[in-house]
Design a protein around this motif. Structure first.
Motif, PDB file in Angstrom:
ATOM      1  N   THR A 220      -0.603 -16.322 -15.518  1.00 44.45           N
ATOM      2  CA  THR A 220      -0.304 -16.092 -16.932  1.00 44.45           C
ATOM      3  C   THR A 220       0.962 -15.257 -17.095  1.00 44.45           C
ATOM      4  OG1 THR A 220      -2.664 -16.213 -17.475  1.00 44.45           O
ATOM      5  CG2 THR A 220      -1.214 -15.159 -19.087  1.00 44.45           C
ATOM      6  N   THR A 221       1.156 -14.290 -16.211  1.00 45.14           N
ATOM      7  CA  THR A 221       2.363 -13.469 -16.245  1.00 45.14           C
ATOM      8  C   THR A 221       3.603 -14.314 -15.997  1.00 45.14           C
ATOM      9  OG1 THR A 221       1.151 -11.501 -15.514  1.00 45.14           O
ATOM     10  CG2 THR A 221       3.534 -11.512 -15.183  1.00 45.14           C
ATOM     11  N   ILE A 222       3.501 -15.234 -15.044  1.00 42.04           N
ATOM     12  CA  ILE A 222       4.621 -16.133 -14.765  1.00 42.04           C
ATOM     13  C   ILE A 222       4.940 -16.989 -15.985  1.00 42.04           C
ATOM     14  CG2 ILE A 222       5.355 -18.124 -13.389  1.00 42.04           C
ATOM     15  CD1 ILE A 222       3.674 -16.937 -11.097  1.00 42.04           C
ATOM     16  N   LEU A 223       3.900 -17.508 -16.618  1.00 37.54           N
ATOM     17  CA  LEU A 223       4.094 -18.382 -17.774  1.00 37.54           C
ATOM     18  C   LEU A 223       4.684 -17.647 -18.967  1.00 37.54           C
ATOM     19  CD1 LEU A 223       0.780 -20.459 -17.608  1.00 37.54           C
ATOM     20  CD2 LEU A 223       3.091 -21.227 -17.026  1.00 37.54           C
ATOM     21  N   ALA A 224       4.517 -16.342 -18.985  1.00 37.22           N
ATOM     22  CA  ALA A 224       5.042 -15.567 -20.113  1.00 37.22           C
ATOM     23  C   ALA A 224       6.562 -15.496 -20.104  1.00 37.22           C
ATOM     24  CB  ALA A 224       4.461 -14.156 -20.086  1.00 37.22           C
ATOM     25  N   THR A 225       7.160 -15.738 -18.940  1.00 35.61           N
ATOM     26  CA  THR A 225       8.615 -15.604 -18.841  1.00 35.61           C
ATOM     27  C   THR A 225       9.322 -16.874 -18.377  1.00 35.61           C
ATOM     28  OG1 THR A 225       8.410 -14.778 -16.560  1.00 35.61           O
ATOM     29  CG2 THR A 225       8.436 -13.140 -18.337  1.00 35.61           C
ATOM     30  N   THR A 226       8.556 -17.834 -17.852  1.00 32.72           N
ATOM     31  CA  THR A 226       9.174 -19.028 -17.284  1.00 32.72           C
ATOM     32  C   THR A 226       8.414 -20.280 -17.705  1.00 32.72           C
ATOM     33  OG1 THR A 226       9.748 -17.711 -15.326  1.00 32.72           O
ATOM     34  CG2 THR A 226      10.015 -20.093 -15.157  1.00 32.72           C
TER      35      THR A 226
END
Length: 231
Positions: A44-50
């Protein structure tokens, strides 16, 4: 049993990084909630920026599908499908503790992972081009025959356990409540994939050992020089 890639697959895809984890003695009673939540949080953290389409792991699979004549937006690797579902729904489906765990790790790494019931695989398993007469069992109960040249996971009995190299598994070898012995497979094609696949499978092996005490996950990394895993 042995797991390997046909020589033609490696010749066509020199960037291929792959590995397997074999485990005996799993069941459907393990508690993996905390581990799943931690890996889903990383994804989810990855999806928040990429954006999913901008991840190099996913871009490499898209290029591969396009080169095989498949529309990348129609046929997606399993990791991309998981990430898109997570982005849309905020969660991943819960199926079986081992599958849930592997899906969560797969999403966090943006690298596809397949989990197969070893007892339902006949003989050795090879990633190869289809001849056209292999049998693929759908979840609707139908039997399909992959097109000649399609990349499949094939056993010695002519069963196609996955089609189009997308990790869309057949119903034949999916993990069930009664499954005890499994083969976990991961592959990637992006720059740096060797280290990433090793890290992913090391994580899975450690998580499995914690969730199923008494099991001894066996990890094998596959290379052009060591293309076969024996279990």
């Amino acid at each position: 049993m042995r797991f390997q890639h046909a020589a033609g697959i490696r010749a066509d895809h020199p960037m291929l990084a792959a590995g397997v984890v074999a485990v005996e003695g799993i069941d459907d009673g393990a508690d993996v909630d905390d581990a799943v939540a931690a890996h889903v949080a990383r994804a989810t953290t990855i999806l928040a920026t990429t954006a999913v389409s901008e991840l190099p792991q996913i871009q490499a699979w898209r290029r591969t599908f396009a080169a095989m004549g498949l529309k990348p937006t129609q046929y997606r690797c399993a990791a991309e499908s998981l990430l898109r579902r997570l982005s849309k729904e905020g969660t991943l489906p819960r199926i079986h503790p081992l599958v849930d765990l592997c899906n969560a790790v797969s999403a966090a790494a943006a690298i596809p992972v397949a989990v197969l019931d070893r007892d339902r695989i006949k003989g050795d398993l090879e990633v190869r081009h289809a001849h056209g007469d292999e049998a693929y069992a759908t979840f609707a109960g139908d039997v399909e025959h992959p097109a000649p040249g399609e990349v499949i996971f094939a056993d010695e009995a002519g069963h196609a356990h996955a089609r189009r190299w997308t990790y869309k598994q057949s119903s034949t070898s999916t993990v069930r409540p009664e499954t005890r012995d499994v083969l976990i497979v991961s592959e990637a094609l992006h720059p740096g994939a060797d280290a990433d696949v090793e890290a992913l499978l090391t994580t899975i092996a450690a998580e499995v050992a914690r969730a199923w005490p008494g099991t001894t996950p066996a990890l094998t990394l596959l290379t052009a020089d060591r293309p076969v895993a024996e279990m």
